[in-house]
Design an enzyme around this catalytic site. Structure first.
Site, PDB file in Angstrom:
ATOM      1  N   SER A 106    -110.146 134.032  41.974  1.00 14.92           N
ATOM      2  CA  SER A 106    -111.503 134.237  41.469  1.00 14.92           C
ATOM      3  C   SER A 106    -112.064 135.610  41.827  1.00 14.92           C
ATOM      4  CB  SER A 106    -112.376 133.096  41.975  1.00 14.92           C
ATOM      5  OG  SER A 106    -113.388 132.854  41.040  1.00 14.92           O
TER       6      SER A 106
ATOM      7  N   HIS B 230    -110.900 125.052  38.470  1.00 15.28           N
ATOM      8  CA  HIS B 230    -110.893 126.327  39.193  1.00 15.28           C
ATOM      9  C   HIS B 230    -110.485 126.118  40.657  1.00 15.28           C
ATOM     10  CE1 HIS B 230    -112.178 130.460  39.646  1.00 15.28           C
ATOM     11  NE2 HIS B 230    -112.965 130.150  40.666  1.00 15.28           N
TER      12      HIS B 230
HETATM   13  C1  GCU Z   1    -118.619 132.554  40.328  1.00 15.69           C
HETATM   14  C2  GCU Z   1    -118.574 133.818  39.487  1.00 15.69           C
HETATM   15  C3  GCU Z   1    -117.150 134.205  39.124  1.00 15.69           C
HETATM   16  C4  GCU Z   1    -116.287 134.227  40.347  1.00 15.69           C
HETATM   17  C5  GCU Z   1    -116.388 132.906  41.073  1.00 15.69           C
HETATM   18  C6  GCU Z   1    -115.606 132.807  42.391  1.00 15.69           C
HETATM   19  O1  GCU Z   1    -118.270 131.462  39.546  1.00 15.69           O
HETATM   20  O2  GCU Z   1    -119.348 133.587  38.341  1.00 15.69           O
HETATM   21  O3  GCU Z   1    -117.123 135.476  38.491  1.00 15.69           O
HETATM   22  O4  GCU Z   1    -114.965 134.529  39.998  1.00 15.69           O
HETATM   23  O5  GCU Z   1    -117.744 132.668  41.403  1.00 15.69           O
HETATM   24  O6  GCU Z   1    -115.310 133.796  43.006  1.00 15.69           O
HETATM   25  O7  GCU Z   1    -115.320 131.682  42.792  1.00 15.69           O
END
Ligand code: GCU
Length: 395
Positions: free
Chosen positions: A236, A377
């Site tokens: 992420s 995710h």
């Molecule tokens: C949020 C953000 C993302 C990021 C994520 C993370 O969802 O919107 O851009 O990648 O956090 O780091 O878990």
């Protein structure tokens, strides 16, 4: 704020030409790519999006603060190493957790990554030092081992790899609070300037990238680690940081983006999932402040994210998506890898294209690889299976 997660609503878009230099010259060979176009693109990214990385500090010290020879059920040597940087009369330090396979007879490749909530959260061992800045009271003993699936240390070591991690807050505390940069590594390099001025040229993502390069500096001193096979990874926001690390630091032979999404590997012009308006609203400190001007007008950004993958060529770029992670736009992540293929081709390397089948659960291998797993995710064993598979080819 507007966000589209309906594929039928994605309109047509034109991607900016990765091979066309700002003076109109079209790059058609690897030499010109490396010496002309690549530096040009890197500079565009620094100026427009991620900012400038700090330089190397005047002084760096590595202190082994603990060493254990029977870690991870007697399969690993574990070290905790304090990296201390000094510059301009100031110091900054963080603790790196490192596992090296105990039975290694020759130097082994190494995975390098940051973690979200402290070194103690990604290991099954209860005697690892608790790290991470107390941003919100979450850095507590009760969070020990909550994220062991994200790093899969035991299996990584079993497969013959070393693995190193640092908590990202210890490099740059992840908060848009205006004092954050002063608690970060940047504090060593800048006289006190306003938050506003600081963010005209620097960002948290650049600090995290700098941190992973410093981890590699330290690992270069480990005699059982082969740093010609160093692999940087991240989930992420840490995947965004891993990509930026690999773009800047060519010592990393493989760069792994696990669900890095918007402003990571996903195409910006595909109107799907998170967009520039959302990301710069919630996380302005990840970018230089002027990047927010592209909210709701992604088509005006001078690049798109296949350029970022292209900066990794001819090294290994590994892209991982999750089926239900629509916020990160799995299709946009896949396409970015596909559109980088013309740059890999300059090096005589064939990689996947837009039409390469990639059903859920499948793995596309090669210098640019892709997999999409079922689920949400996260970063887990199914993702690591793919990363080890590519790493095994490099080993
Ligand atoms: C949020 C953000 C993302 C990021 C994520 C993370 O969802 O919107 O851009 O990648 O956090 O780091 O878990």
């Amino acid at each position: 704020m507007y966000k589209n997660e309906d594929e039928s609503m994605v309109g047509a878009y034109t991607l900016p030409e990765v091979l066309e230099c700002s003076d109109g010259k079209i790059i058609d060979n690897a030499f010109d790519w490396v010496h002309i176009r690549r530096p040009e693109i890197l500079e565009i990214y620094k100026k427009t999006m991620y900012g400038y990385l700090p330089v190397r500090p005047d002084k760096t010290e590595f202190e082994v603060v603990s060493e254990k020879n029977d870690a991870l059920n007697n399969t690993a040597v574990r070290k905790e190493i304090k990296l201390t940087f000094s510059m301009n009369g100031k110091t900054h330090s963080f603790v790196m957790l490192l596992y090296i396979p105990k039975n290694a007879v020759a130097p082994v490749p190494v995975f390098v990554g940051l973690n979200f909530r402290g070194n103690h959260t990604v290991t099954p061992e209860n005697d690892v030092i608790m790290t991470g800045k107390t941003l919100d009271g979450e850095f507590v003993e009760s969070r020990r081992s909550i994220h062991i699936n994200r790093c899969c240390f035991e299996e990584t070591v079993k497969r013959g790899y070393a693995t190193a991690t640092v908590c990202y807050h210890d490099v740059y505390p992840d908060s848009k609070d205006e004092n954050s940069w002063r608690k970060s590594v940047y504090n060593l390099f800048y006289a006190d300037e306003s938050n506003e001025k600081f963010h005209t040229h620097a960002s948290a993502i650049s600090a995290w990238a700098w941190g992973m390069s410093r981890m590699l500096d330290c690992l270069e001193g480990e005699k059982m680690i082969d740093c010609s096979k160093a692999f940087v990874y991240g989930l992420s926001r840490l995947g965004k940081a891993a990509l930026w690390t690999g773009a800047n630091d060519t010592r990393f032979k493989m760069v792994i983006s696990n669900e890095s999404g918007c402003c990571g590997v996903a195409l910006l012009r595909r109107d799907f999932g998170e967009n520039v308006e959302i990301i710069t609203h919630y996380f302005p400190h990840w970018f230089v402040s002027s990047f927010a001007q592209y909210a709701c007008c992604e088509a005006e950004i001078p690049f798109d994210q296949h350029w970022l993958i292209s900066l990794i060529a001819p090294r290994y770029a590994v892209i991982g998506s999750a089926e239900e992670d629509l916020h990160a736009d799995p299709k946009g992540e896949f396409l970015s890898g596909a559109h980088a293929r013309r740059v890999y081709k300059l090096f005589g390397i064939e990689t996947y294209n837009e039409n390469t089948p990639h059903p859920v659960g499948s793995h596309i291998t090669g210098a640019v690889s892709y997999h999409i797993r079922s689920g949400v995710h996260d970063q887990n064993l199914a993702d690591w299976e793919h990363y080890w598979e590519i790493a095994d080819k490099i080993k």
